[in-house]
Design an enzyme around this catalytic site. Structure first.
Site, PDB file in Angstrom:
ATOM      1  N   GLY A  54      50.625 -41.647 -21.539  1.00 52.46           N
ATOM      2  CA  GLY A  54      50.217 -40.694 -21.928  1.00 52.46           C
ATOM      3  C   GLY A  54      50.678 -39.991 -22.861  1.00 52.46           C
ATOM      4  O   GLY A  54      51.836 -40.102 -23.507  1.00 52.46           O
ATOM      5  N   TYR A  55      49.921 -38.974 -23.568  1.00 49.78           N
ATOM      6  CA  TYR A  55      50.312 -38.299 -24.764  1.00 49.78           C
ATOM      7  C   TYR A  55      50.439 -36.640 -24.515  1.00 49.78           C
ATOM      8  O   TYR A  55      49.728 -36.192 -24.150  1.00 49.78           O
ATOM      9  CB  TYR A  55      49.614 -38.700 -26.232  1.00 49.78           C
ATOM     10  CG  TYR A  55      49.890 -40.154 -26.377  1.00 49.78           C
ATOM     11  CD1 TYR A  55      50.755 -40.463 -27.399  1.00 49.78           C
ATOM     12  CD2 TYR A  55      48.921 -41.100 -25.729  1.00 49.78           C
ATOM     13  CE1 TYR A  55      50.984 -41.544 -27.794  1.00 49.78           C
ATOM     14  CE2 TYR A  55      49.400 -42.659 -26.080  1.00 49.78           C
ATOM     15  CZ  TYR A  55      50.233 -42.823 -27.035  1.00 49.78           C
ATOM     16  OH  TYR A  55      50.474 -43.985 -27.453  1.00 49.78           O
TER      17      TYR A  55
END
Length: 154
Positions: A28-29
């Protein structure tokens, strides 16, 4: 400080078959800014925090740090943009180059991308016969873009 130089390709799904079961990746970011991305990733039983700079052609600054798996899980579950990127990575050697083939699932089901890291932007690479076309310059195929606009929505 490291520099990542890679080319990204789509593959012919009917010409490529995995040679192993691969490793599970969940990522994820925390940031998907054009100038920088901050990624959290679990890969098998390990976890990493990666900071990447803005692309300059097929090159960009990259720094990666191993972090506790439990911390990565908390970040992925609570702070990262959704949906998360879920994929299985397969590694293949071909004529002196190591290829990473990512088979996506979840919201990016149906997408298979092959990447090859190079020593310089001008390094030549002989393509396996299962390569379809290059998408290195197509931002839609960046993992940081796929978490904002998943493949299934195209």
């Amino acid at each position: 400080m490291g520099i990542e130089i890679e080319r990204k390709y789509l593959i012919y799904k009917d010409k490529w078959q995995p040679k192993d079961e691969g490793v599970s990746i969940r990522q994820g970011y925390l940031s998907t800014d054009k100038e920088r991305t901050v990624r959290v990733r679990t890969k098998g039983k390990k976890a990493y925090l990666t900071i990447k700079g803005e692309n300059k052609g097929i090159s960009r600054m990259e720094m990666e740090y191993e972090i506790p798996f439990e911390d990565a899980t908390k970040l992925l579950d609570n702070l990262c943009h959704k949906p998360l990127i879920e994929k299985t990575r397969h590694i293949e050697e071909h004529l002196g180059h190591t290829w990473e083939i990512d088979v996506f699932f979840g919201d990016n089901e149906g997408l298979i991308v092959a990447e090859v890291e190079l020593l310089s932007p001008t390094e030549e690479v002989k393509l396996p016969d299962w390569i379809d076309r290059e998408v290195s310059d197509d931002k839609r195929y960046y993992n940081s873009s796929l978490c904002l606009k998943p493949y299934i929505t195209w």
